[in-house]
Design a protein around this motif. Sequence first.
Motif: not given
Length: 440
Positions: A142-169
């Motif tokens: 909700w404030s960008g956070g660690m997933m955003t830091y990763l997306s800046w250095v890995n070519g833009g890859r990220y997951l959205d929380m609660n994405d049905p295609a990528h369930p917990w965890p």
Amino acid sequence: MFSRRAFLASSGSLVLAPPLTSRTARPGFVTRDGMALMLDGRPYRFVGANAWYLAWLGADADFGDRGRLARELDALQGDGVTNLRIAASAELSPLKNSVRPAFRDRGPEYNETLLTGLDHAMAEIGRRGMKAVLYLTNFWEWSGGMMTYLSWVNGGRYLDMNDPAHPWPAFPDFIADFYRSGEAVDLYRDYVRAVVTRINTVTGIPYAQDPTLMAWQLANEPRPAGGVTEAVANLPAFYDWINGTARLIKSLDPNHLVSTGGEGLKGSVERPEIVLESQQSTDIDYMTAHIWPGNWGWLDRKDMAGTDAAARALSRDYVAQHIGFARQLDKPLVIEEFGYPRDGDAYDPAVPATLRDGFYDDIHAAVLADAQAGGPLVGSNYWAWNGEARSPHPDHRFRSGDRAWMGDPPHEPQGWYGVFDTDQSTRAHIRAHAAALAVV
């Protein structure tokens, strides 16, 4: 916008005092003495609140509201709240429901408007004799956070929380890469350096010399991962990130406390050894624990009345477990997040919060009892203060461009856990606890 390089250059003239102990502390600084926090020669115990959005209110911009900031702080002070946990970071993110504006993007230019908003908030908190805990990134989206830091250095890859295609965890397991990415951690630590060495533009006081600040916090709810297998495999990197960052902060600012911002057992895949090891460093001054019965399945939100007693019993046990951990480490403990829904899991401030009041009483009773026993549980911060904010939407969902900042973050229903200014019963319970704790 303001350059990171300018921040770092300005820090060259900053003269840092030696580390503060309970015996050498200057007036107004919170220090640690074994399991106790100390302030001006006396044990420091507190009633606190979370209000992550105060820097946004403090900004001189269309998204800010300094008049409201003052009113909210006055209301909190009137309730006996003396400690506020707020966000000092947000990363401009492609993730759904991430807050905007943010403190930073990928580059070395940081948002001076929002940083000045933080300066203003800190100045107002200090004027009221309150203390602040500032966290420096977020595990969650909700404030960008660690997933955003990763997306800046890995070519833009990220997951959205609660994405049905990528369930917990899947989401927290993906974030585990953050701790293993030297490039992502370096970007994060660049920002840490800039904020920790910043000079408040309102007061002229360096943050490292400001008694308003109680503690720096590495992140909001950092976890090694989501699943047990991934978490255990990632522990060396996770511990290195904690210990290295805490050591960095102490090297820049030896005057203030440092904590991880962790949830405790629930953020440690239920492994006590992870809780203990993650708090072991001498650069980590106190332990933290968070309690969320409605999020963890202890409370059935469709049958709150029927499951309330069991959820509260589990919560009391959770507090007791963490008091035990703090005793093992000889460190103070803060229950720095605890939340409970309104009756019927409603979001409207017109709905009573009777069960929440009982849950708050349990947490407050634990703090009071441990204070009377001379134990390590020194305070609590409820989640969260909504104050006079109201959702402008009938579905209580945050929309991009909303300016009704409240304690319920943008990814959650607006009004789910937050305490509104009209919640007179809950506020009366908080005032009663503050009065009782003040005379221990």
